[in-house]
Motif scaffolding. Structure first.
Motif, PDB file in Angstrom:
ATOM      1  N   MET A  59       4.302  17.289  -9.302  1.00 48.01           N
ATOM      2  CA  MET A  59       5.518  17.079 -10.834  1.00 48.01           C
ATOM      3  C   MET A  59       4.727  15.280 -11.349  1.00 48.01           C
ATOM      4  O   MET A  59       3.972  14.805 -10.814  1.00 48.01           O
ATOM      5  CB  MET A  59       6.571  16.365 -10.542  1.00 48.01           C
ATOM      6  CG  MET A  59       7.304  15.482 -11.481  1.00 48.01           C
ATOM      7  SD  MET A  59       7.120  16.302 -13.441  1.00 48.01           S
ATOM      8  CE  MET A  59       8.344  17.996 -12.658  1.00 48.01           C
ATOM      9  N   ARG A  66       4.115  11.203 -12.202  1.00 49.72           N
ATOM     10  CA  ARG A  66       4.681  10.042 -12.032  1.00 49.72           C
ATOM     11  C   ARG A  66       4.117   9.494 -13.284  1.00 49.72           C
ATOM     12  O   ARG A  66       2.954   9.275 -13.512  1.00 49.72           O
ATOM     13  CB  ARG A  66       3.637  10.244 -10.833  1.00 49.72           C
ATOM     14  CG  ARG A  66       5.267  10.610  -9.582  1.00 49.72           C
ATOM     15  CD  ARG A  66       4.494   9.988  -8.440  1.00 49.72           C
ATOM     16  NE  ARG A  66       5.211  11.175  -6.926  1.00 49.72           N
ATOM     17  CZ  ARG A  66       4.926  10.712  -5.667  1.00 49.72           C
ATOM     18  NH1 ARG A  66       4.502   9.957  -5.644  1.00 49.72           N
ATOM     19  NH2 ARG A  66       4.599  12.339  -4.927  1.00 49.72           N
ATOM     20  N   PRO A  67       5.091   8.839 -13.731  1.00 56.91           N
ATOM     21  CA  PRO A  67       4.448   7.574 -14.469  1.00 56.91           C
ATOM     22  C   PRO A  67       3.970   6.591 -13.353  1.00 56.91           C
ATOM     23  O   PRO A  67       3.849   6.461 -12.203  1.00 56.91           O
ATOM     24  CB  PRO A  67       6.110   6.946 -14.827  1.00 56.91           C
ATOM     25  CG  PRO A  67       5.987   6.939 -14.336  1.00 56.91           C
ATOM     26  CD  PRO A  67       5.900   8.698 -13.239  1.00 56.91           C
ATOM     27  N   HIS A 118       9.981  11.144  -6.490  1.00 52.77           N
ATOM     28  CA  HIS A 118       9.921   9.922  -7.062  1.00 52.77           C
ATOM     29  C   HIS A 118      10.688   8.437  -6.836  1.00 52.77           C
ATOM     30  O   HIS A 118      10.775   7.148  -7.649  1.00 52.77           O
ATOM     31  CB  HIS A 118      10.863  10.488  -8.169  1.00 52.77           C
ATOM     32  CG  HIS A 118      10.935  10.414  -9.451  1.00 52.77           C
ATOM     33  ND1 HIS A 118      10.162  10.050 -10.465  1.00 52.77           N
ATOM     34  CD2 HIS A 118      12.376   9.764 -10.677  1.00 52.77           C
ATOM     35  CE1 HIS A 118      10.336   9.701 -12.111  1.00 52.77           C
ATOM     36  NE2 HIS A 118      12.050   9.407 -11.866  1.00 52.77           N
ATOM     37  N   THR A 135      12.079  10.110 -16.218  1.00 50.06           N
ATOM     38  CA  THR A 135      11.364  11.924 -15.978  1.00 50.06           C
ATOM     39  C   THR A 135      12.883  12.314 -14.376  1.00 50.06           C
ATOM     40  O   THR A 135      12.794  13.435 -14.360  1.00 50.06           O
ATOM     41  CB  THR A 135      10.129  11.414 -15.517  1.00 50.06           C
ATOM     42  OG1 THR A 135       9.417  10.597 -16.194  1.00 50.06           O
ATOM     43  CG2 THR A 135       9.651  12.668 -14.279  1.00 50.06           C
ATOM     44  N   LEU A 169      13.699  16.248 -13.446  1.00 50.75           N
ATOM     45  CA  LEU A 169      13.935  16.503 -12.037  1.00 50.75           C
ATOM     46  C   LEU A 169      15.356  16.587 -11.356  1.00 50.75           C
ATOM     47  O   LEU A 169      15.532  17.744 -10.874  1.00 50.75           O
ATOM     48  CB  LEU A 169      12.998  14.874 -11.052  1.00 50.75           C
ATOM     49  CG  LEU A 169      11.916  14.521 -11.075  1.00 50.75           C
ATOM     50  CD1 LEU A 169      11.884  13.328 -10.475  1.00 50.75           C
ATOM     51  CD2 LEU A 169      10.896  16.135 -10.732  1.00 50.75           C
ATOM     52  N   SER A 210      14.946  14.147 -16.621  1.00 51.08           N
ATOM     53  CA  SER A 210      14.637  14.981 -17.194  1.00 51.08           C
ATOM     54  C   SER A 210      13.355  15.307 -17.144  1.00 51.08           C
ATOM     55  O   SER A 210      12.535  14.975 -17.803  1.00 51.08           O
ATOM     56  CB  SER A 210      14.980  15.834 -18.343  1.00 51.08           C
ATOM     57  OG  SER A 210      15.085  17.179 -18.389  1.00 51.08           O
ATOM     58  N   VAL A 230      10.155   5.076 -18.505  1.00 51.57           N
ATOM     59  CA  VAL A 230       9.650   6.501 -18.425  1.00 51.57           C
ATOM     60  C   VAL A 230      10.345   6.350 -17.097  1.00 51.57           C
ATOM     61  O   VAL A 230      10.334   8.404 -16.532  1.00 51.57           O
ATOM     62  CB  VAL A 230       7.996   6.032 -18.158  1.00 51.57           C
ATOM     63  CG1 VAL A 230       7.433   7.618 -17.778  1.00 51.57           C
ATOM     64  CG2 VAL A 230       6.999   5.816 -19.274  1.00 51.57           C
ATOM     65  N   TRP A 231      10.152   6.128 -16.235  1.00 51.68           N
ATOM     66  CA  TRP A 231      10.897   6.161 -14.430  1.00 51.68           C
ATOM     67  C   TRP A 231      11.726   7.439 -15.046  1.00 51.68           C
ATOM     68  O   TRP A 231      12.604   8.651 -14.322  1.00 51.68           O
ATOM     69  CB  TRP A 231      10.854   5.279 -13.779  1.00 51.68           C
ATOM     70  CG  TRP A 231      11.495   6.167 -12.669  1.00 51.68           C
ATOM     71  CD1 TRP A 231      10.419   5.779 -11.164  1.00 51.68           C
ATOM     72  CD2 TRP A 231      12.289   5.572 -12.288  1.00 51.68           C
ATOM     73  NE1 TRP A 231      11.353   6.653  -9.735  1.00 51.68           N
ATOM     74  CE2 TRP A 231      12.087   6.574 -10.650  1.00 51.68           C
ATOM     75  CE3 TRP A 231      13.279   5.328 -12.468  1.00 51.68           C
ATOM     76  CZ2 TRP A 231      13.508   6.025  -9.828  1.00 51.68           C
ATOM     77  CZ3 TRP A 231      14.893   6.409 -11.773  1.00 51.68           C
ATOM     78  CH2 TRP A 231      14.646   6.028 -10.227  1.00 51.68           C
TER      79      TRP A 231
END
Length: 225
Positions: free
Chosen positions: A1, A3-4, A62, A28, A33, A31, A24-25
């Motif tokens: 996946m 990551r930003p 994350h 993510t 995660l 959606s 962005v975190w």
């Protein structure tokens, strides 16, 4: 996946503001995660199977990436990280300690899931560590502030040294949060760890939910009232 990328890296003109990183975190986490984790929980019979294990590990990673990003931001601008940054929602502010969620909130959330006596005992051990560490980090910040004020009055304030100490405070606070989450997830283990990460994700997202924020704003007194 994917990551930003964390903020504060690259040439000065290319550094990503923490506000952009956090947007962005959150997206993510929202959606894909969290939906992946919830689907894996629904499909699981309570066993620790590969889809559930992978989905839970991705969510934990994350959160760890978020604190690593705060570390990167603190190395560039520690003052914005120790304070409540402009990427925070007004509802988040009462839950923050030195720029992010208070570590004790992580254990409090675990206790809402009706954990076993074994897991409660583990949460108690983590709480004792938090109660020892949080005052120590807060005292470190207070001492840095007092030293700066005294030096400023004397006309010899060292701003660079003060910011270096602020950076150390931010890194220490994030290190505590990372360790608490890792310890709680390891203690919960398996299906219970996935349930915990689901609850943590939903709580964080609720702090930025438009409907929740609308109700929060309705409860706040209007200016001049």
């Amino acid at each position: 996946m994917p990551r930003p990328p964390p903020p504060g890296r690259g040439a000065p003109g290319a550094r990503r503001p923490m506000r952009d990183f956090f947007a962005v975190w959150l997206a993510t986490l929202r959606s894909p995660l969290l939906p992946l984790l919830r689907r894996a929980l629904s499909a699981s019979s309570g066993s620790w199977d590969d889809p559930l294990s992978s989905a839970a590990a991705a969510v934990e990673a994350h959160f760890q990436a978020h604190w690593s990003a705060l570390d990167a931001a603190a190395r560039q601008d520690p003052a914005q990280v120790v304070a409540a940054g402009d990427w925070r929602s007004p509802l988040e502010l009462p839950f923050l300690w030195l720029g992010d969620v208070h570590p004790s909130l992580l254990t409090s959330l675990l206790r809402t899931l009706s954990p076993s006596p074994r897991l409660l005992a583990a949460a108690d051990r983590v709480d004792r560590r938090i109660r020892a560490a949080v005052p120590a980090v807060s005292d470190r910040l207070r001492r840095a502030q007092e030293a700066f004020v005294a030096a400023e009055v004397a006309g010899a304030a060292d701003v660079e040294a003060f910011l270096e100490e602020l950076k150390g405070v931010a890194l220490e606070a994030n290190r505590l949060r990372r360790g608490v989450l890792s310890e709680l997830v390891a203690a919960a283990g398996g299906y219970q760890a996935a349930l915990y990460l689901d609850a943590l994700s939903r709580f964080v997202l609720s702090m930025h939910d438009p409907e929740v924020l609308r109700r929060f704003d309705q409860c706040r007194p209007s200016p001049g009232s």
